[in-house]
Design a protein around this motif. Structure first.
Motif, short mmCIF file in Angstrom:
data_model
loop_
_atom_site.label_atom_id
_atom_site.label_comp_id
_atom_site.label_asym_id
_atom_site.label_seq_id
_atom_site.Cartn_x
_atom_site.Cartn_y
_atom_site.Cartn_z
N MET A 206 5.25 10.57 -10.80
CA MET A 206 4.88 9.51 -9.99
C MET A 206 3.29 9.21 -10.47
O MET A 206 2.62 9.97 -11.03
N ASP A 207 3.25 8.01 -10.56
CA ASP A 207 1.93 7.51 -11.07
C ASP A 207 0.84 6.63 -10.08
O ASP A 207 -0.22 5.97 -10.49
N VAL A 208 1.31 6.98 -8.93
CA VAL A 208 0.33 6.36 -7.76
C VAL A 208 0.07 7.48 -6.82
O VAL A 208 0.66 8.46 -6.64
N GLN A 209 -0.94 7.37 -6.12
CA GLN A 209 -1.44 8.12 -5.03
C GLN A 209 -1.37 7.25 -3.67
O GLN A 209 -1.49 6.09 -3.30
N VAL A 210 -1.13 8.12 -2.65
CA VAL A 210 -1.26 7.72 -1.04
C VAL A 210 -2.60 6.78 -1.01
O VAL A 210 -3.75 7.34 -1.39
N GLY A 211 -2.48 5.51 -0.29
CA GLY A 211 -3.72 4.79 0.10
C GLY A 211 -3.89 3.65 -1.25
O GLY A 211 -4.73 2.92 -1.02
N GLN A 212 -3.18 4.21 -2.35
CA GLN A 212 -3.67 2.90 -3.54
C GLN A 212 -2.69 1.59 -3.06
O GLN A 212 -1.67 1.58 -2.73
N VAL B 247 -0.82 -1.52 -4.45
CA VAL B 247 -0.28 -1.85 -5.77
C VAL B 247 0.28 -3.39 -5.82
O VAL B 247 0.41 -3.96 -4.62
N SER B 248 0.60 -4.10 -6.96
CA SER B 248 0.90 -5.50 -6.89
C SER B 248 2.53 -5.34 -7.37
O SER B 248 3.08 -4.38 -8.24
N ARG B 249 3.11 -6.71 -7.20
CA ARG B 249 4.49 -6.67 -7.43
C ARG B 249 4.46 -6.75 -9.18
O ARG B 249 3.88 -7.30 -9.87
N GLY B 250 5.31 -5.93 -9.72
CA GLY B 250 5.56 -5.66 -11.29
C GLY B 250 4.79 -4.59 -11.77
O GLY B 250 4.81 -4.04 -12.87
N GLU B 251 3.83 -3.72 -11.11
CA GLU B 251 3.19 -2.76 -11.24
C GLU B 251 4.02 -1.46 -11.48
O GLU B 251 4.72 -0.93 -10.66
N ARG B 252 3.66 -0.63 -12.50
CA ARG B 252 4.44 0.58 -12.85
C ARG B 252 3.75 1.69 -11.80
O ARG B 252 2.61 1.86 -11.56
N ILE B 253 4.78 2.38 -10.90
CA ILE B 253 4.73 3.14 -9.97
C ILE B 253 5.02 4.84 -10.63
O ILE B 253 4.62 5.80 -9.77
N GLY B 254 6.14 4.67 -11.19
CA GLY B 254 6.72 6.16 -11.95
C GLY B 254 7.63 5.97 -12.69
O GLY B 254 7.80 4.95 -13.27
N ALA B 255 8.59 7.15 -12.81
CA ALA B 255 9.56 7.15 -13.73
C ALA B 255 10.84 7.66 -13.39
O ALA B 255 10.70 8.81 -12.35
N MET B 256 11.88 7.10 -13.62
CA MET B 256 13.26 7.59 -13.23
C MET B 256 13.57 9.14 -13.58
O MET B 256 13.22 9.62 -14.55
N GLY B 257 14.10 9.87 -12.50
CA GLY B 257 14.34 11.34 -12.65
C GLY B 257 15.63 11.65 -12.12
O GLY B 257 16.43 10.92 -11.77
N VAL C 73 0.91 -1.07 -0.12
CA VAL C 73 -0.07 -0.03 -0.07
C VAL C 73 1.00 1.21 -0.14
O VAL C 73 1.90 1.41 0.79
N VAL C 74 0.65 2.32 -0.97
CA VAL C 74 1.43 3.39 -0.77
C VAL C 74 0.95 4.33 0.18
O VAL C 74 -0.08 4.64 0.51
N THR C 75 2.07 4.63 0.96
CA THR C 75 2.02 5.48 2.24
C THR C 75 2.57 6.86 1.94
O THR C 75 2.12 7.71 2.63
N HIS C 76 3.14 7.10 1.05
CA HIS C 76 3.71 8.39 0.77
C HIS C 76 4.01 8.67 -0.82
O HIS C 76 4.47 7.77 -1.60
#
Length: 435
Positions: A383-389, A391-401, A351-354
């Motif tokens: 960032m492709d996710v929000q707090v409380g979302q 996620v599953s293993r292998g799911e995209r959550i963002g991009a390198m920067g 679960v995304v906490t931040h």
């Protein structure tokens, strides 16, 4: 004394540097400049110093130029060696990824084979029970036939004795009819006895065939059991070693997953066979042992999805910094360098906490997993996710920067257990041969 010394020096200089005059003529007058030996000595010394300085400076410049060329060549050689090492590491990483995919395919194939074998095992067990029931029925029929045969023999003996006694007496018409009736009953009883004997013989032959078929079926069941047990051993050992390599107690993980499990594909129910008050069936015990191993594999699979055994970057990248002291301070993660926009993936279910800006981390995502594990993904470009979302293993959550305190585009990846940073490569290396 001083004037004498001065005079001696002057005479010595005159021998080396005779006095000279430099005439300067104009239209109206002529002038000359007197060049004393001392003046010539000073001029000569100055020229020597200038020439010497020029030679030394030229030599220094030449040496610097040669040294710079050597340094550039050495830097180029070092850069070439570094690039070759990076290419070798990339090739090794790709090979490990291929091995992990192959291991995953082998694991899935083993699971499919186990499922097929389990179906065959249940079918053969059902057939074995039917054969046992048929064998008991044949044996009961045989016992009944033997009993009826003995009764028929006794009746025939009784009838024969009665017929002999009545032959010696006067036979009346009524007695003759009775004798005929008894003879007829005797013939029928003899025929029935012969039929019962034939049925008994057939039952014995059929029972032997059933016993042979049952023995063959048991041998086949034993072979299936051995294959299943070997498949279980091959499937369980890599998972068990993976968790132990990551410093996790497999038994505690299994118990925790079993307590918190809800959904399909979870713990398997042991087979229940009637023992009729006797000892447990060995085949049932072996089947339940296999089901227990399958249950452990299933729980391992669930636990593996909740622990960060995967790698956050699947595209081409370079390891630029590992876990440990760096520049006089602790580096709590592992850095993966790559182009800006390289996809970043969650390494386990959680679960995304931040999901936002965080001082030196820049754009930071924190994901809370089971077993007290947290992963952090820093310096992101998006960032492709929000707090409380969830996620599953292998799911995209963002991009390198390159956000935050960063010297170049890369991902700073951390794993924390109970709030304490641990080396992420422990989990990644542990899962290389499985995922």
């Amino acid at each position: 004394m001083r004037s004498r010394l001065t005079h001696s020096i002057h005479r010595f200089l005159e021998r080396r540097f005779p006095e000279k005059r430099l005439f300067l003529r104009s239209d109206t007058e002529t002038r000359f400049i007197r060049l004393k030996p001392e003046t010539q000595l000073v001029a000569w010394t100055g020229c020597i110093l200038v020439v010497a300085w020029t030679i030394v400076a030229t030599a220094i410049l030449l040496m610097d130029s040669i040294g710079a060329g050597n340094f550039r060549a050495q830097a180029q050689r070092d850069q070439l060696t570094y690039e070759q090492r990076l290419n070798a590491l990339s090739a090794e990483r790709d090979a490990r990824a291929e091995e992990a995919l192959a291991a995953q395919e082998r694991f899935n194939s083993a699971l499919r084979q186990i499922s097929i074998m389990q179906t065959e095992l249940l079918a053969t067990e059902e057939k074995r029970r039917e054969l046992e029931t048929g064998l008991e029925t044949v044996q009961a029929t045989l016992r009944n036939a033997m009993r009826a045969r003995e009764e028929a023999r006794a009746e025939v003996a009784a009838l024969s004795a009665g017929e002999d006694e009545e032959t010696g007496a006067a036979i009346t018409d009524e007695a003759a009819g009775t004798v005929n009736l008894l003879a007829s009953a005797l013939a029928e009883t003899a025929a029935e006895r012969d039929q019962i004997a034939a049925d008994a013989e057939f039952a014995v032959d059929h029972a032997q065939e059933l016993e042979l078929e049952l023995r063959l079926l048991q041998e086949r069941n034993d072979q299936i059991f051995r294959q299943l047990e070997e498949a279980m051993l091959v499937s369980v050992e890599p998972l068990d070693e993976m968790f132990r390599a990551a410093g996790m107690n497999p038994d505690n993980l299994i118990n925790q997953v079993r307590r918190g499990y809800s959904g399909t594909g979870g713990p398997l129910t042991p087979l229940q066979f009637s023992t009729r008050g006797g000892e447990p069936d060995p085949d049932a015990l072996r089947a339940n042992s296999i089901l227990t191993a399958m249950d452990r594999i299933n729980l391992y699979r669930i636990a593996a999805e909740k622990a960060p055994f995967s790698i956050p970057v699947k595209s081409n990248f370079r390891y630029t910094s590992g876990f440990g002291p760096r520049w006089g301070r602790m580096h709590n993660g592992t850095d993966f360098a790559g182009p800006i926009g390289t996809p970043i993936y969650a390494t386990a279910d959680g679960v995304v906490t931040h999901a936002g800006w965080s001082s030196g981390y820049g754009r930071l995502i924190k994901i809370q997993h089971d077993f007290g594990i947290e992963t952090r993904y820093a310096h992101l470009n998006s960032m492709d996710v929000q707090v409380g979302q969830r996620v599953s293993r292998g799911e995209r959550i963002g991009a390198m920067g390159n956000s935050g305190r960063s010297t170049g585009p890369h991902l700073h990846y951390e794993v924390r257990v109970g709030g304490t940073p641990v080396n992420p490569m422990i989990y990644i290396r542990a899962g290389q041969n499985v995922f």
